[in-house]
Design a protein around this motif. Structure first.
Motif, PDB file in Angstrom:
ATOM      1  N   VAL A   1       0.861  -1.185   0.000  1.00 43.42           N
ATOM      2  CA  VAL A   1       0.000   0.000   0.000  1.00 43.42           C
ATOM      3  C   VAL A   1       0.895   1.232   0.000  1.00 43.42           C
ATOM      4  CG1 VAL A   1      -1.848   1.234   1.174  1.00 43.42           C
ATOM      5  CG2 VAL A   1      -1.766  -1.270   1.266  1.00 43.42           C
TER       6      VAL A   1
ATOM      7  N   HIS B   1      -5.702   6.971   2.047  1.00 44.81           N
ATOM      8  CA  HIS B   1      -5.437   5.668   2.657  1.00 44.81           C
ATOM      9  C   HIS B   1      -6.716   4.964   3.100  1.00 44.81           C
ATOM     10  CE1 HIS B   1      -3.927   3.048   6.049  1.00 44.81           C
ATOM     11  NE2 HIS B   1      -2.985   2.788   5.155  1.00 44.81           N
TER      12      HIS B   1
ATOM     13  N   ASP C   1       1.902  -2.150   4.458  1.00 46.30           N
ATOM     14  CA  ASP C   1       1.573  -0.727   4.458  1.00 46.30           C
ATOM     15  C   ASP C   1       2.862   0.082   4.597  1.00 46.30           C
ATOM     16  OD1 ASP C   1       0.535   1.935   5.442  1.00 46.30           O
ATOM     17  OD2 ASP C   1      -1.352   0.851   5.246  1.00 46.30           O
TER      18      ASP C   1
ATOM     19  N   ALA D   1      -0.500   1.850   9.646  1.00 47.96           N
ATOM     20  CA  ALA D   1      -0.540   0.390   9.603  1.00 47.96           C
ATOM     21  C   ALA D   1      -1.660  -0.153  10.487  1.00 47.96           C
ATOM     22  CB  ALA D   1       0.807  -0.178  10.037  1.00 47.96           C
TER      23      ALA D   1
ATOM     24  N   ALA E   1      -4.865   0.349   8.754  1.00 49.07           N
ATOM     25  CA  ALA E   1      -5.033  -0.686   7.739  1.00 49.07           C
ATOM     26  C   ALA E   1      -5.517  -1.989   8.358  1.00 49.07           C
ATOM     27  CB  ALA E   1      -3.719  -0.904   6.992  1.00 49.07           C
TER      28      ALA E   1
ATOM     29  N   VAL F   1      -1.779  -7.849   7.943  1.00 45.26           N
ATOM     30  CA  VAL F   1      -1.176  -6.534   7.700  1.00 45.26           C
ATOM     31  C   VAL F   1       0.197  -6.437   8.349  1.00 45.26           C
ATOM     32  CG1 VAL F   1      -1.419  -4.049   8.043  1.00 45.26           C
ATOM     33  CG2 VAL F   1      -3.430  -5.436   7.463  1.00 45.26           C
TER      34      VAL F   1
END
Length: 233
Positions: free
Chosen positions: A87, A94, A112, A135, A138, A147
């Protein structure tokens, strides 16, 4: 008599990393500077790479410019087709981007590398998201994904410069699973000069993301493209 210590399995070498050569890597935000740079370096190292954008046409055009077999697609297709998804979207997009890709990213290893930063006349400064870090945001948005956080401290200028063979820097990798982190470390080490280093769980991602504000100050003062190198490991 065998003691508990004697029966314990031998400690795994932290530098023994998995073979990731067969993984397809997707880069969301692959038409931006950081995403393009990562896509270029990984493809140049022989990895199959797909870059994603809101516009498939824009992604395809950027992929053709990068060469090395890079493919372009819209974000949803990129996320669906990749094994590992980086990402690299702007911070202000985001949450919106990840919220729209929960199904496509389910079961995927997500990396991320977004840095929540603000800028004013005094320079760059870190922003603290409600979840604690980009992060962690995410992870909250993608409960069915695995993640991790990595690739925060890399110069987009160096990544995109074809005349530079080796980028001597360390990549701090954070996540809840050591095995997932090892995969990301191995991906980082596909790029000549880089080392992937396990740096803790996602709750520690804010410090790593925020450090980019310091690197921006360093680079402006010394007209450089500074990265991070960890000592004694």
């Amino acid at each position: 008599m065998t003691t508990r210590d004697d029966a314990s399995p031998p400690r795994r070498d932290p530098w023994e990393l998995p073979d990731v050569s067969g993984l397809v890597i997707g880069v969301l935000g692959g038409t931006g500077d950081q995403g393009r740079g990562l896509a270029y370096r990984l493809a140049r190292a022989g990895q199959q790479v797909i870059i994603g954008s809101r516009s498939a046409e824009r992604a395809t055009a950027a992929a053709e410019e990068l060469g090395h077999g890079v493919q372009g697609a819209d974000n949803a297709s990129c996320a669906s087709r990749a094994d590992v998804v980086i990402v690299a979207v702007p911070w202000d997009g985001h949450e919106r981007t990840l919220s729209s890709l929960t199904a496509e990213l389910a079961g995927k290893l997500v990396v991320d590398c977004v840095n929540p930063l603000g800028f004013d006349k005094r320079g760059a400064y870190p922003i603290v998201p409600e979840e604690g870090s980009a992060a962690q945001q995410a992870a909250a948005l993608l409960p069915d994904s695995r993640v991790t956080a990595a690739f925060h401290h890399l110069s987009a200028v160096l990544l995109q410069d074809p005349s530079i063979e080796s980028i001597d820097t360390d990549v701090m990798v954070l996540g809840e699973s050591r095995d997932d982190c090892a995969v990301v470390q191995a991906i980082a080490q596909l790029i000549p000069g880089m080392r992937g280093v396990f740096a803790g769980r996602l709750r520690n991602a804010h410090q790593v993301e925020a450090l980019v504000a310091n690197l921006i100050s360093v680079n402006r003062r010394y007209k450089a493209h500074a990265g991070i190198r960890l000592t004694d490991i």
